[in-house]
Motif scaffolding. Structure first.
Motif, PDB file in Angstrom:
ATOM      1  N   ARG A 142      50.134  39.902  68.509  1.00 14.20           N
ATOM      2  CA  ARG A 142      50.794  41.027  67.785  1.00 14.20           C
ATOM      3  C   ARG A 142      50.933  42.098  68.566  1.00 14.20           C
ATOM      4  N   VAL A 143      49.855  42.554  69.290  1.00 12.78           N
ATOM      5  CA  VAL A 143      49.607  43.868  70.027  1.00 12.78           C
ATOM      6  C   VAL A 143      50.818  43.558  71.218  1.00 12.78           C
ATOM      7  N   MET A 144      50.403  42.480  71.842  1.00 14.30           N
ATOM      8  CA  MET A 144      51.380  42.410  73.071  1.00 14.30           C
ATOM      9  C   MET A 144      52.916  42.394  72.765  1.00 14.30           C
ATOM     10  N   TRP A 155      46.993  32.563  74.867  1.00 17.07           N
ATOM     11  CA  TRP A 155      47.853  33.376  74.422  1.00 17.07           C
ATOM     12  C   TRP A 155      49.059  32.936  74.415  1.00 17.07           C
ATOM     13  N   ALA A 156      49.227  31.824  75.090  1.00 17.18           N
ATOM     14  CA  ALA A 156      50.835  31.068  75.145  1.00 17.18           C
ATOM     15  C   ALA A 156      50.711  30.392  74.041  1.00 17.18           C
ATOM     16  N   ALA A 160      52.017  29.227  68.241  1.00 13.46           N
ATOM     17  CA  ALA A 160      51.572  28.888  66.819  1.00 13.46           C
ATOM     18  C   ALA A 160      52.196  30.342  65.718  1.00 13.46           C
ATOM     19  N   ALA A 161      52.516  31.442  66.292  1.00 11.34           N
ATOM     20  CA  ALA A 161      53.049  32.389  65.523  1.00 11.34           C
ATOM     21  C   ALA A 161      54.718  32.354  65.584  1.00 11.34           C
ATOM     22  N   VAL A 172      41.569  28.772  65.688  1.00 13.61           N
ATOM     23  CA  VAL A 172      41.133  29.760  66.817  1.00 13.61           C
ATOM     24  C   VAL A 172      42.243  30.489  67.159  1.00 13.61           C
ATOM     25  N   LEU A 173      43.544  29.925  67.084  1.00 14.23           N
ATOM     26  CA  LEU A 173      44.666  30.711  67.527  1.00 14.23           C
ATOM     27  C   LEU A 173      45.532  31.429  66.785  1.00 14.23           C
TER      28      LEU A 173
END
Length: 430
Positions: free
Chosen positions: A162-164, A182-183, A188-189, A403-404
């Motif tokens: 979200r921040v990135m 992160w990838a 997943a998002a 976890v992700l």
């Protein structure tokens, strides 16, 4: 008070190796003067570097906490300890003057850091130097820092993504494995790493060995350069990557040697263990400090024109496991895993070295599973000639989806609760 340093060397202050050596030799008397003030080195130093014995990690452990302190305690800016991955942690400490050198060395990134950058620092802050180092270097260059400590429950992977995305992060600092997580978290998002983070300019990575194949795969996934760094809590940044992909030692800020354990010889280049003598370290001078990392150092010319030695970091000395009479290490296996075609979508893997057989598991979609496993098995047998079993497991097996995507319930300690609240959380902070 600590003595103010003269101007620190800058890239381009020397034209060739001879001038670089003269620069080092001019600073070494000051290093010996500083070192002679510490309890560990006091009265022990021979007249020149070539006569000095090695300083070991055990020496640092035995000198805990301030046996190597060469300035008054009042002059210290920060105190740190190593991660302790190879045993008992070691202490390190720096003055404000030392931090100028530390920050400048880290900031030597060929892609540049500027006041227009938003810099995500995703390494531990705690006692290790890594997060503080990137933070200080980014601020030295005027960048906006996002302190995304990767050991804090307050910063799960869902929040990192979200921040990135929302802050248009332009630069990041992390271990290479983080960038793969992160990838996966981005996907997943519902986000695409290579498309939905257009502000991202580069990924700065360090802290673990990185094979060329994995670096290339990470770069392809995110669509930006992956720029590697090598260093330690005890020394700060020691080497950085040039535009041509070579890792260069900051030999204007430290003297580097190669120790050959079989013979006890020290040379300027070749294969062996890296030995470091920082040239601008006042609080805790180190003379011929053996980091115990296996490296290959070369003085061959590089197209970048930096006129600095190059280094290949192979990892901690002697790390590996025997399988059927062959030594297997992680870096070699990683190269094979990430040499698989990107269409197999393999990001996460693990291996277990048995006495007679190597066992590998890879996360891979079912449609790609049979082909990916067969290709990796053939590669391991071709390169290492050891019996190998490769098993494909469903995505989410090695790195669970939770976890992700999860968001941790981070609370502050409190003692008073309402009638319908869970008071088992009293005084907890997690």
């Amino acid at each position: 008070m600590t003595q103010t340093m003269s101007r620190l060397p800058r890239l381009g202050d020397w034209a060739d190796q001879d001038e670089l050596v003269r620069l080092q030799q001019a600073q070494l008397p000051k290093v010996f003067e500083w070192a002679a003030r510490s309890p560990f080195y006091r009265g022990k130093l021979p007249p020149d570097l070539s006569s000095c014995p090695l300083t070991s990690k055990q020496d640092l452990r035995d000198s805990y906490p301030f046996g190597l302190l060469a300035v008054p305690r009042a002059d210290l800016a920060t105190y740190h300890e190593s991660s302790g991955t190879a045993g008992q942690p070691t202490s390190s400490y720096y003055t404000d003057e030392d931090w100028v050198d530390l920050s400048e060395r880290y900031a030597r990134k060929w892609i540049g850091i500027s006041n227009t950058d938003t810099f995500l620092v995703r390494t531990p802050y705690a006692l290790m130097i890594t997060g503080h180092l990137a933070h200080a270097a980014a601020r030295l260059c005027g960048a906006t820092v996002v302190p995304g400590d990767n050991r804090s429950l307050a910063m799960p992977y869902s929040r990192v993504i979200r921040v990135m995305h929302d802050l248009s992060v332009t630069l990041t600092w992390s271990m290479p494995t983080e960038t793969l997580l992160w990838a996966a978290a981005a996907r997943a998002a519902g986000l695409r790493p290579e498309v939905d983070f257009p502000g991202l300019r580069a990924l700065f990575v360090g802290g673990e060995p990185l094979s060329p194949a994995r670096r290339q795969r990470i770069s392809e996934i995110w669509g930006v350069p992956v720029i590697e760094e090598y260093g330690s809590t005890e020394t700060g940044s020691l080497a950085g990557q040039c535009p041509y992909g070579q890792m260069h030692l900051w030999a204007d800020r430290a003297v580097f040697e190669v120790y050959h354990p079989d013979t006890g010889e020290l040379t300027a280049d070749g294969a062996g263990q890296i030995v470091v003598t920082p040239l601008f370290r006042q609080a805790m001078p180190l003379i011929r400090y053996n980091l115990e990392d296996d490296v290959v150092i070369s003085y061959d010319d590089c197209a970048c024109g930096w006129k600095l030695p190059t280094v290949r970091v192979l990892g901690r000395a002697a790390f590996g496991y025997p399988v059927a009479g062959h030594k297997i290490n992680q870096n070699d296996l990683e190269e094979l895993v990430f040499s698989l075609p990107a269409t197999h979508e393999v990001l996460f893997w693990r291996a277990k070295a048995g006495a007679e057989k190597l066992r590998i598991e890879i996360e891979v979609p079912e449609a790609e599973r049979e082909q990916a496993c067969a290709a990796l098995r053939a590669a391991v047998q071709r390169v290492h000639a050891v019996p190998c079993v490769v098993t494909g497991v469903a995505p989410g097996t090695l790195v669970p989806q939770s976890v992700l995507t999860s968001v941790h319930d981070v609370v502050k300690p409190r003692s008073l609760f309402g009638a319908d609240e869970d008071w088992d959380k009293a005084l907890l902070y997690y």
